[in-house]
Scaffold this motif. Structure first.
Motif, short mmCIF file in Angstrom:
data_model
loop_
_atom_site.label_atom_id
_atom_site.label_comp_id
_atom_site.label_asym_id
_atom_site.label_seq_id
_atom_site.Cartn_x
_atom_site.Cartn_y
_atom_site.Cartn_z
N UNK A 339 0.82 -1.21 0.00
CA UNK A 339 0.00 0.00 0.00
C UNK A 339 0.85 1.27 0.00
N UNK A 340 1.95 1.26 0.73
CA UNK A 340 2.83 2.43 0.78
C UNK A 340 4.21 2.00 1.25
N UNK A 341 5.22 2.80 0.91
CA UNK A 341 6.58 2.52 1.29
C UNK A 341 7.17 3.76 1.93
N UNK A 342 7.97 3.57 2.97
CA UNK A 342 8.67 4.69 3.62
C UNK A 342 10.16 4.39 3.52
N UNK A 343 10.91 5.26 2.85
CA UNK A 343 12.28 4.95 2.48
C UNK A 343 13.24 6.07 2.85
N UNK A 344 14.43 5.71 3.31
CA UNK A 344 15.56 6.63 3.42
C UNK A 344 16.72 5.93 2.75
N UNK A 345 17.07 6.37 1.54
CA UNK A 345 18.02 5.66 0.70
C UNK A 345 19.24 6.52 0.41
N UNK A 346 20.42 5.94 0.54
CA UNK A 346 21.65 6.65 0.24
C UNK A 346 21.90 6.75 -1.26
N UNK A 347 22.86 7.59 -1.62
CA UNK A 347 23.22 7.79 -3.01
C UNK A 347 23.63 6.47 -3.65
N UNK A 348 23.27 6.27 -4.91
CA UNK A 348 23.63 5.11 -5.72
C UNK A 348 23.06 3.81 -5.16
N UNK A 349 22.01 3.91 -4.34
CA UNK A 349 21.36 2.69 -3.86
C UNK A 349 20.54 2.05 -4.96
N UNK A 350 20.22 0.79 -4.79
CA UNK A 350 19.32 0.10 -5.71
C UNK A 350 18.39 -0.77 -4.89
N UNK A 351 17.08 -0.56 -5.04
CA UNK A 351 16.09 -1.26 -4.22
C UNK A 351 15.10 -1.97 -5.12
N UNK A 352 14.81 -3.21 -4.80
CA UNK A 352 13.77 -3.98 -5.50
C UNK A 352 12.60 -4.09 -4.55
N UNK A 353 11.45 -3.53 -4.93
CA UNK A 353 10.27 -3.51 -4.06
C UNK A 353 9.24 -4.49 -4.60
N UNK A 354 8.68 -5.30 -3.72
CA UNK A 354 7.58 -6.18 -4.10
C UNK A 354 6.31 -5.37 -4.15
N UNK A 355 5.76 -5.19 -5.35
CA UNK A 355 4.53 -4.43 -5.52
C UNK A 355 3.40 -5.34 -5.97
#
Length: 355
Positions: A339-355
């Motif tokens: 339903x929603x994501x709350x993120x704090x991501x550093x530079x050059x990060x890569x995240x795979x989110x299950x949607x």
């Protein structure tokens, strides 16, 4: 009068963003926090600015240059380690000379600038003037106790048992009298040269230390919630401007600023919001209080009350809110949708989110 701007802190509360970037250069409404402070200093008629820099010195020098873009002259003052606010005054002693000066913490944000504070100081010429605001958790700040006449009686750095709820805001105005007080200091139990201790020495020696209580908007942008809140506050004051392209299938609602080269395709943007240069917003929703920096791609996603730094890509990521996303980050959705994501991501990060 000169200005001493502190930009040497490590920004530990903003990690992982600040692992690769100076905390003072994290953007608010697509402009670095540090710029707002320098602009307010110049607006107050102060053009000689010393910037205290640490391990992020190269990035800050590159961004600020010689100060001419602000109508100022900037001198860089290296500090090997951030050892307290009074230590910054100590290393700047030769540059400051016998001039009055304002000391401004580079990650602080105050609405309305400092012109009235500077004018008041120049007119009254106390030995020091501090700026105070009421806070809910004073033990996290330097705290002042005022006497019946409003004079500053005591100052204490992050006390366990605060004597008041009056916290020091990161703006100080000093006469040259502060230098003798700083020179007499020893490191506190925290291992730092505390400016509160120096101010207390002024008080104890009979010098005049006055205060100004502000009730307007002030934030220390040292952590993510405060950074997002400052971004929201600044965006409330923007004017609508569309310099990029918006197709007929898209809708802009409220105050929205679209920078040159940005393209909005089949999307809905509800302001206040800013979209940086050369962005592509496609099949997406951008909600209020959101800043998207230059060269970002947002596709098939919803982003609200967030800050997205340059060169990041968000695709098919569902709904993102209350997030600070660093430079060159990739957020890409997969099949399961949250339903929603709350993120704090550093530079050059890569995240795979299950949607």
């Amino acid at each position: 009068m000169k200005a001493l701007v502190l930009a040497g802190g490590t920004g530990s509360r903003l990690r992982p963003i600040t692992h690769t970037a100076a905390k003072q250069l994290v953007p608010v409404a697509n402009k670095p926090v540090l710029f707002y402070g320098i602009e307010s200093i110049v607006a107050a008629g102060i053009t000689e600015i010393g910037v205290v820099v640490g391990e992020t010195a190269a990035e800050i020098r590159t961004t600020l240059g010689d100060g001419s873009r602000f109508g100022a002259q900037i001198t860089y003052l290296p500090q090997e380690r951030p050892l307290g606010l009074a230590h910054a005054v100590l290393i700047a002693r030769d540059w400051l000379g016998e001039d009055d000066f304002v000391m401004y913490l580079g990650d602080n944000f105050i609405v309305g600038g400092i012109t009235s504070l500077v004018e008041e100081f120049r007119a009254e010429r106390p030995d020091a003037r501090i700026v105070l605001t009421r806070v809910k958790e004073p033990s996290l700040f330097g705290v002042a106790e005022l006497g019946p006449d409003g004079q500053v009686v005591t100052l204490e750095e992050k006390p366990r048992h605060p004597r008041s709820d009056l916290a020091l805001v990161g703006i100080y105005l000093f006469s040259p009298a502060i230098h003798d007080a700083v020179a007499a200091l020893e490191p506190s139990p925290r291992g730092e040269w505390e400016i509160t201790d120096a101010l207390q020495k002024l008080i104890d020696s009979g010098r005049t230390v006055r205060s100004t209580l502000i009730t307007g908007y002030w934030k220390d942008t040292g952590d993510v919630p405060d950074m997002l809140e400052v971004n929201r506050s600044v965006l409330e004051g923007i004017e609508s401007s569309v310099e990029g392209s918006v197709d007929e299938a898209s809708e802009l609602v409220g105050r929205v600023r679209i920078a040159p080269g940005a393209r909005i395709e089949r999307s809905r943007i509800v302001g206040p919001a800013v979209i940086g240069a050369d962005c592509l917003i496609r099949d997406s929703y951008i909600g209020p209080s959101t800043s998207v920096a230059d060269r970002c791609l947002i596709s098939g996603s919803a982003v609200e009350f967030s800050v997205v730094l340059q060169d990041s890509r968000i695709e098919d990521a569902g709904r993102i809110e209350g997030s600070l996303i660093g430079r060159s980050v990739q957020v890409v959705g997969s099949e399961r949708r949250a339903h929603a994501h709350r993120l704090v991501l550093g530079d050059h990060s890569e995240v795979l989110i299950n949607t």
